[in-house]
Design a protein around this motif. Structure first.
Motif, PDB file in Angstrom:
ATOM      1  N   THR A  37      -4.743  -7.868   4.414  1.00 45.58           N
ATOM      2  CA  THR A  37      -5.721  -7.588   5.438  1.00 45.58           C
ATOM      3  C   THR A  37      -5.502  -8.561   6.699  1.00 45.58           C
ATOM      4  O   THR A  37      -5.733  -7.963   7.825  1.00 45.58           O
TER       5      THR A  37
ATOM      6  N   LEU B  35      -2.022  -1.605   0.696  1.00 42.33           N
ATOM      7  CA  LEU B  35      -3.633  -1.889   0.504  1.00 42.33           C
ATOM      8  C   LEU B  35      -4.080  -0.867  -0.421  1.00 42.33           C
ATOM      9  O   LEU B  35      -4.987  -0.884  -1.373  1.00 42.33           O
TER      10      LEU B  35
ATOM     11  N   ARG C  45      -4.636  -8.720  -1.454  1.00 45.37           N
ATOM     12  CA  ARG C  45      -5.279  -7.890  -0.509  1.00 45.37           C
ATOM     13  C   ARG C  45      -5.783  -8.703   0.324  1.00 45.37           C
ATOM     14  O   ARG C  45      -5.617  -8.150   1.792  1.00 45.37           O
TER      15      ARG C  45
END
Length: 178
Positions: A125, A159, A121
């Motif tokens: 990001t 995500l 993650r």
């Protein structure tokens, strides 16, 4: 990606030799994996063999001899068929990300799966931030913007899946250990 069809599309704008095709590919598809020269020339060989491109001349231009290729009528027809064929949605889940999480859970290592999901993650990001910068860059080309939009949409979906999977793994862990 269909490399032969992309090369046919690039040749639709005029004859080019292999180096020009590789450069045009990498410029027009800026976020795609760059083509190797060997892949360009091998693909051109197959397209020539199949009558989809023809030799359009030779050029030295101060270096080794280069053969230029041009789209044939059959090549134009093949390109038109490809462009008018709707791509079916992906029928299978083919993702290293998905496979790693499933295997980590398979070997009953919930902590490892959770750690992997959290780190993934973070990586997603960070990549999302890079692509967002491209989208607000006034010097970005239309090709850059389209590639960034495509990648952002896929990262966003990943995500959301990472978030959902972290929740599911946590719920499953609570159920098993309650």
């Amino acid at each position: 990606m269909s490399t032969p069809h992309v090369l046919l599309g690039l040749l639709a704008t005029g004859s080019k030799h292999g180096y020009e095709l590789k450069r045009a590919h990498d410029e027009r598809l800026p976020r795609a994996r760059p083509l190797a020269f060997g892949q360009v020339y091998a693909t051109l060989g197959r397209l020539h063999r199949d009558g989809l491109v023809a030799t359009a001349g030779h050029d030295r231009d101060g270096g080794p001899e280069r053969t230029a290729f041009a789209l044939t009528g059959d090549g134009r027809a093949a390109l038109d068929r490809w462009l008018s064929t709707i791509e079916p949605p992906m029928p299978y889940v083919t993702s290293t990300l998905f496979a790693k999480v499933v295997v980590a859970l398979l070997v009953a290592d919930v902590d490892r799966a959770r750690s992997y999901l959290i780190e993934q993650r973070r990586a997603h990001t960070a990549r999302l931030r890079e692509l967002t910068a491209v989208k607000v860059d006034p010097s970005a080309s239309l090709d850059d913007l389209l590639a960034a939009d495509f990648a952002v949409a896929h990262l966003d979906a990943d995500l959301r899946w990472l978030h959902t999977t972290l929740d599911r793994v946590a719920d499953w862990h609570r159920e098993v250990h309650s």
